[in-house]
Design an enzyme around this catalytic site. Sequence first.
Site, short mmCIF file in Angstrom:
data_model
loop_
_atom_site.label_atom_id
_atom_site.label_comp_id
_atom_site.label_asym_id
_atom_site.label_seq_id
_atom_site.Cartn_x
_atom_site.Cartn_y
_atom_site.Cartn_z
N ALA A 174 0.84 -1.20 0.00
CA ALA A 174 0.00 0.00 0.00
C ALA A 174 0.88 1.25 0.00
CB ALA A 174 -0.93 -0.01 1.21
N ASP A 175 1.92 1.25 0.81
CA ASP A 175 2.87 2.36 0.81
C ASP A 175 3.50 2.55 -0.57
OD1 ASP A 175 2.72 3.32 3.41
OD2 ASP A 175 4.25 1.97 4.18
N LEU A 176 4.00 1.45 -1.11
CA LEU A 176 4.72 1.52 -2.38
C LEU A 176 3.82 1.98 -3.51
CD1 LEU A 176 6.82 -1.77 -2.10
CD2 LEU A 176 7.61 0.56 -1.71
N GLY A 179 3.01 5.62 -3.33
CA GLY A 179 4.14 6.38 -3.83
C GLY A 179 4.21 6.40 -5.34
#
Length: 403
Positions: A174-176, A179
Amino acid sequence: MSASQTRRQGPLSRFTILDASRVRAGPTAIRTFADLGARVIKLEIPPGAPGGDDMIGSRDHNRADYENLHRNKESLTLNMKEPQGLEILHALVKTADVFIENYRPDVKYRLGIGPDDLRAINPRLVYASISGFGQDGPYANWPGFDSIAQGMGGLMSVTGQPGAGPMRVGIPIADLCAGHFCAQAIMAALLEREVTGEGQWVQSSLLESQIAMLDFQAAQWLIDKKVPQSTGNEHPLTVPTGVFATSDGYINLAAIGNTMFRRLCQALEMPDLVDEPGMGSDPERVRNRGRVNAAIGAAFKLRTTADWTQRLLQAGVPCGPIYTVDRMFADPQVQHLGMARTMHHPELGDIEVVALPMQFSRHPRNDGPLQPAPYQGDQTEQILGGLGYSTEQIAALRAQFVV
């Protein structure tokens, strides 16, 4: 001009980015720009000032992660809670192309560095925000963490073995993805600016990005009103796919559709399986998943992974070995692609980092050396000197924990 401030080559070398983001999603977005030649100034809280940087992804907490994530950047320590710190930020904003932050949505307004504040100084500025759940709405000020977004975004419900309960993915996806989606939004805004001359505010969030990554499984609910379930290593809509044990390990298989299934049965030396009841189509094989997998699983155990990989690829059946990370980087195709890039570090010597997964015919990614991740405030003197601050003024700002 110091070496760190020298414009590097690359398709984005004309852009300057102010990176006020922390942890993972924001730095992931901006690493793409840094790798493509943009000048990236990482804004960090000065030592001794209240707040401090998050431990996750810091040099002390995870050196390998820090070097991989923050390469090709400069570091300026700056306390934006102080009026003098805001003055410095405003001076930088005047000539910057992008400002990115991933604070909780209300923080930027309390600091006086919201999109309207900064774009009033430079209307061409592209202001980028990444949040956990969006800039407004009932969950806007919830703290955003990858695993929380994986759960609320539906991913954990379709991951793991059937009946074993929800399972998070082994990477901070989810972070990646937040981004990477943010990087795409910034690129689009910069392109649009070439026509209008105006910047704009672009946003992404962990929750939105995770939902978008569900793709066809999200569409199953939206269109067919079917709630997708976890199917382990197998594909929910086509059989046989997934992981099968061999005589010395495992193999990944993707025999999608009737043509592939026939080729597979021929390669497994069990051609009659195609004509058995319940084997005639993907929907039938899905209903008889257990029987299909048991039949071909027994055959796979008779040979090695390498043997089966060669046989199946010759037969035109998609497959591949399942690597640990060390074996993955040792694979000849991975080495051919150059997915590990050497970077010289003044303390660590030559180390390797993950290469940008893009190829440009006129900007080879191996052109020019990579710059190691900066120490906190490495370029503070050079950057402030470029804004006209004297050595004495910089010393005074340091004494007041402004920089």
